[in-house]
Scaffold this motif. Structure first.
Motif, PDB file in Angstrom:
ATOM      1  N   MET A  63      50.277  32.820  24.369  1.00  0.00           N
ATOM      2  CA  MET A  63      51.002  33.696  25.307  1.00  0.00           C
ATOM      3  C   MET A  63      52.516  33.566  25.105  1.00  0.00           C
ATOM      4  O   MET A  63      53.272  34.457  25.492  1.00  0.00           O
ATOM      5  CB  MET A  63      50.639  33.345  26.758  1.00  0.00           C
ATOM      6  N   LYS A  67      53.989  36.693  30.282  1.00  0.00           N
ATOM      7  CA  LYS A  67      53.476  36.199  31.574  1.00  0.00           C
ATOM      8  C   LYS A  67      52.043  36.680  31.785  1.00  0.00           C
ATOM      9  O   LYS A  67      51.230  36.048  32.426  1.00  0.00           O
ATOM     10  CB  LYS A  67      54.338  36.720  32.723  1.00  0.00           C
ATOM     11  N   LYS A  68      51.773  37.870  31.248  1.00  0.00           N
ATOM     12  CA  LYS A  68      50.501  38.544  31.509  1.00  0.00           C
ATOM     13  C   LYS A  68      50.173  39.439  30.321  1.00  0.00           C
ATOM     14  O   LYS A  68      51.069  39.778  29.549  1.00  0.00           O
ATOM     15  CB  LYS A  68      50.717  39.404  32.759  1.00  0.00           C
ATOM     16  N   ASP A  70      47.547  43.027  29.089  1.00  0.00           N
ATOM     17  CA  ASP A  70      46.927  44.210  29.707  1.00  0.00           C
ATOM     18  C   ASP A  70      45.404  44.130  29.708  1.00  0.00           C
ATOM     19  O   ASP A  70      44.733  44.964  30.307  1.00  0.00           O
ATOM     20  CB  ASP A  70      47.365  45.476  28.950  1.00  0.00           C
ATOM     21  N   LEU A  94      40.781  34.155  33.979  1.00  0.00           N
ATOM     22  CA  LEU A  94      42.087  34.791  33.732  1.00  0.00           C
ATOM     23  C   LEU A  94      42.064  36.267  34.109  1.00  0.00           C
ATOM     24  O   LEU A  94      43.040  36.797  34.657  1.00  0.00           O
ATOM     25  CB  LEU A  94      42.481  34.632  32.254  1.00  0.00           C
ATOM     26  N   SER A  95      40.957  36.932  33.810  1.00  0.00           N
ATOM     27  CA  SER A  95      40.874  38.365  34.106  1.00  0.00           C
ATOM     28  C   SER A  95      40.917  38.577  35.627  1.00  0.00           C
ATOM     29  O   SER A  95      41.508  39.532  36.122  1.00  0.00           O
ATOM     30  CB  SER A  95      39.616  38.942  33.465  1.00  0.00           C
ATOM     31  N   TRP A  98      44.718  37.635  36.784  1.00  0.00           N
ATOM     32  CA  TRP A  98      45.710  38.643  36.347  1.00  0.00           C
ATOM     33  C   TRP A  98      45.309  40.066  36.753  1.00  0.00           C
ATOM     34  O   TRP A  98      46.080  40.989  36.573  1.00  0.00           O
ATOM     35  CB  TRP A  98      45.877  38.596  34.814  1.00  0.00           C
ATOM     36  N   ASP A  99      44.067  40.191  37.189  1.00  0.00           N
ATOM     37  CA  ASP A  99      43.520  41.504  37.546  1.00  0.00           C
ATOM     38  C   ASP A  99      43.629  42.503  36.384  1.00  0.00           C
ATOM     39  O   ASP A  99      44.214  43.580  36.505  1.00  0.00           O
ATOM     40  CB  ASP A  99      44.233  42.050  38.805  1.00  0.00           C
ATOM     41  N   VAL A 100      43.105  42.093  35.234  1.00  0.00           N
ATOM     42  CA  VAL A 100      43.105  42.947  34.038  1.00  0.00           C
ATOM     43  C   VAL A 100      41.672  43.067  33.505  1.00  0.00           C
ATOM     44  O   VAL A 100      40.841  42.180  33.760  1.00  0.00           O
ATOM     45  CB  VAL A 100      44.041  42.394  32.922  1.00  0.00           C
TER      46      VAL A 100
END
Ligand code: KG4
Ligand code: ZN
Length: 331
Positions: A63, A67-68, A70, A94-95, A98-100
């Motif tokens: 990373m 920070k994040k 997509d 992580l998904s 991070w809400d991805v």
């Protein structure tokens, strides 16, 4: 679109960030080979524990200043169940945080497309040959998610054959790279080992060839210090495996009228395999693509590559199932 790929199917802990399915931001690989070497093979228990210990720092490195991302892509099979679970749980967490979106990726599909990392202009369709430690498959690839598996190995994979013959010769683990190096110095015509063509099928079989080497060594014991003899055996053995792999793949390309070939998986790093493919494809006017040697063996960049396509097509899921024997399937 930045996608973080995670690969933990066997003994490499890897994370990579791929931008727009083409440009690599990072690709970090932690190889566990030194931990498995004393056991002359991968020990599943050690592999999963090492993944647990390393995965967070490998992801942090991949990373870098990001920070994040997509989206996330993670290997869900085939592979060692304990190892796969470490990647899957990490990616799911992580998904969620991070809400991805999250995509599960088949490791074999990733090997098929790995040449695209170095040759982004490589186009579809192509005939794909996967030659890894666990698998040998010949596949017609129409598109991402559209495959027709022509054949596979009936016993040992190509990589397994290299590793087992290396063990018979008293070479270290993994044996493929050592046979490659020694074989480059030897005479491939010094010993005539069998060529297992399995005519009339697109399948492969390498266990008989391994037995032929075993019988040869029983009759002609070799001192590990006799580098010339060792090199001749390595050259003769690898030339049998590689001749079959190259000729059958080219025959498939001819039969199906697809004059573009992609080769992936650990054994695609082999220098003799690359030379013979290049020579034969040049003669026929076919194109052949390989990943760089870094992307031949297990890496997360190839997982991010296939994951990007799955996320684009909405093939995502909050929760994933891992499958140690996951076959190549369409999506
Ligand atoms: O694709 P990979 O990293 O792992 C699997 O998905 O299985 O492949 C590992 C295999 C091992 O069997 C290793 O001996 C073989 O790839 N390999 C090679 C070479 N480099 C790695 N075999 C022949 N020549 C090489 N240069
Ligand atoms: Zn692999």
């Amino acid at each position: 679109m930045n996608i973080l790929g995670i690969e933990t199917s066997c003994d490499e802990t890897s994370a990579a960030v791929l931008i727009d399915g083409k440009k690599l931001y990072s690709n970090v690989i932690f190889s566990q080979v030194s931990y498995h070497k004393p056991f002359k093979g991968v020990v599943p228990e050690i592999a999963s524990r090492k993944h647990v210990e390393e995965i967070n720092s490998i992801i942090e490195k991949a990373m870098a200043h990001l920070k994040k991302v997509d989206g996330l892509a993670v290997t869900v099979g085939p592979g060692l169940v304990g190892s796969l679970l470490v990647g899957k749980m990490t990616a799911e967490a992580l998904s969620w945080v991070w809400d991805v979106p999250l995509a599960g990726v088949n490791h074999l599909e990733a090997h098929l497309f790995s040449p695209f990392l170095n040759h982004p202009k490589c186009s579809l369709p192509f005939v794909g040959l996967i030659v890894s430690g666990g698998h040998t498959n010949l596949v017609l690839v129409e598109d991402f998610g559209k495959y027709h598996v022509l054949g596979g190995t009936r016993d040992d994979s190509a990589g397994e054959a290299f590793d087992k013959v290396a063990a018979l010769l008293g070479l270290g683990y993994p044996g493929g790279p050592q046979i490659d190096t020694l074989g480059a110095r030897g005479n491939p015509n010094s010993i005539r080992f069998p060529r297992p063509y399995l005519e009339g099928t697109w399948d492969f079989s390498f266990s008989g060839l391994k037995t032929a080497v075993l019988y040869y060594l029983r009759k002609n014991p070799v001192d590990p210090k006799e580098i010339k003899t060792l090199s001749n055996i390595c050259a003769s053995f690898q030339s049998s495996v590689i001749e079959v792999l190259v000729k059958k793949t080219i025959r498939a390309a001819e039969k199906y009228g697809i004059h573009r070939i992609c080769v992936g998986g650990g054994v695609s790093a082999n220098s003799h395999l690359r030379t013979l493919f290049n020579k034969e494809c040049y003669r026929k006017g076919f194109k052949v693509y390989f990943p760089s040697t870094l992307f031949s063996t297990d890496n997360a960049a190839m997982i991010a590559l296939v994951g990007t396509q799955k996320i684009k097509k909405g093939k995502i899921s909050k929760f994933l199932e891992v499958d140690p024997s996951l076959p190549i399937c369409n999506w």
